[in-house]
Design a protein around this motif. Structure first.
Motif, PDB file in Angstrom:
ATOM      1  N   LEU A   1       5.917   1.962  -3.610  1.00 58.53           N
ATOM      2  CA  LEU A   1       7.373   1.980  -3.631  1.00 58.53           C
ATOM      3  C   LEU A   1       7.948   0.704  -3.020  1.00 58.53           C
ATOM      4  N   ASP A   2       7.389   0.251  -1.917  1.00 62.00           N
ATOM      5  CA  ASP A   2       7.864  -0.986  -1.279  1.00 62.00           C
ATOM      6  C   ASP A   2       7.773  -2.175  -2.236  1.00 62.00           C
ATOM      7  N   ILE A   3       6.653  -2.286  -2.915  1.00 63.20           N
ATOM      8  CA  ILE A   3       6.460  -3.415  -3.828  1.00 63.20           C
ATOM      9  C   ILE A   3       7.371  -3.276  -5.042  1.00 63.20           C
ATOM     10  N   ALA A   4       7.552  -2.057  -5.521  1.00 65.80           N
ATOM     11  CA  ALA A   4       8.448  -1.846  -6.662  1.00 65.80           C
ATOM     12  C   ALA A   4       9.879  -2.235  -6.309  1.00 65.80           C
ATOM     13  N   VAL A   5      10.348  -1.820  -5.143  1.00 63.77           N
ATOM     14  CA  VAL A   5      11.718  -2.137  -4.725  1.00 63.77           C
ATOM     15  C   VAL A   5      11.902  -3.644  -4.576  1.00 63.77           C
TER      16      VAL A   5
ATOM     17  N   LEU B   1       4.746  -4.507 -12.343  1.00 54.53           N
ATOM     18  CA  LEU B   1       4.467  -3.832 -11.077  1.00 54.53           C
ATOM     19  C   LEU B   1       2.970  -3.695 -10.859  1.00 54.53           C
ATOM     20  N   ALA B   2       2.246  -3.357 -11.923  1.00 52.12           N
ATOM     21  CA  ALA B   2       0.793  -3.236 -11.802  1.00 52.12           C
ATOM     22  C   ALA B   2       0.177  -4.574 -11.409  1.00 52.12           C
TER      23      ALA B   2
ATOM     24  N   TYR C   1      -3.957   2.006  -2.747  1.00 50.88           N
ATOM     25  CA  TYR C   1      -2.568   1.983  -2.325  1.00 50.88           C
ATOM     26  C   TYR C   1      -2.050   3.398  -2.174  1.00 50.88           C
ATOM     27  N   ASP C   2      -1.184   3.615  -1.178  1.00 53.42           N
ATOM     28  CA  ASP C   2      -0.492   4.893  -1.106  1.00 53.42           C
ATOM     29  C   ASP C   2       0.875   4.743  -1.761  1.00 53.42           C
TER      30      ASP C   2
END
Length: 210
Positions: A31-35, A51-52, A25-26
């Motif tokens: 960030l997209d998944i966290a948001v 998140l992980a 992942y970059d």
């Protein structure tokens, strides 16, 4: 491939997410998944382990990208605020009246909202429970203040109706634009430009002085 080369390739492949069966992942993907997760569960209720799990990786691999979830929150809020602040900065160079600059800001804000919808949604939901959130609220209030100054200037030059005070006008404009995050869905009949046209039409046509 030699044994050393194969080991180096596997190590590089693991670096992004801790698993050799997944592409790394970059930071943007993280960030997209966290948001998305913060918006769904709430920031406080989202542990780094959640998140992980969403990323299909380990916590240690996630820490390769960021120091923790607070950094993810800061990066996310910066992304939304940087876009909005850039619109206000650019409006200073718009020729014409203060009402023209106000229209430019409204259109730009809608474009930022559509382009960064999850990020702006998160911004509008922060409550000031952390230093990162409090700083974001400060920046958001500064943005609101600068737009209010445009409304004041438009009233002063006679571009907007004099029977509506600047404070009421500003709150109505902000309320309309902020409400977009609650109902707008990408891929629907309205793209960013059509939505900006509709917003300006509804927001300003009734406010302009005749």
């Amino acid at each position: 491939m030699s044994g050393n080369t194969a080991h180096a390739a596997a190590t590089t492949f693991r670096k992004g997410n801790g698993r050799i069966d997944r592409a790394p992942y970059d930071l943007d993907t993280v960030l997209d998944i966290a948001v998305a997760t913060f918006n769904e569960r709430g920031y406080e209720a989202t542990a780094i382990s959640v998140l992980a799990e969403r990323l299909g990786t380990s916590k240690s691999a996630l820490y390769y990208h960021v120091s923790g979830k607070e950094e993810l929150l800061r990066r996310a809020l910066d992304r939304a605020l940087d876009g909005l602040e850039a619109v206000v900065e650019a409006s200073a160079a718009v020729p014409g009246t203060a009402a023209d600059r106000l229209e430019y800001v409204l259109r730009g804000a809608v474009r930022v909202l559509v382009g960064e919808l999850p990020y702006v949604t998160l911004l509008l939901r922060v409550r000031g429970n952390t230093d990162v959130e409090r700083d974001a609220i400060r920046r958001r209030r500064e943005f609101d203040h600068r737009v209010s100054e445009l409304v004041d200037a438009a009233h002063a030059e006679g571009s907007l109706r004099a029977d509506l005070d600047s404070g009421t006008t500003s709150r109505l404009l902000f309320g309309m634009i902020n409400s977009i995050v609650e109902w707008y869905r990408p891929g629907g009949p309205l793209d960013a430009e059509a939505l900006a046209d509709a917003t300006v039409s509804v927001a300003l046509d009734g406010l302009r002085a005749r």
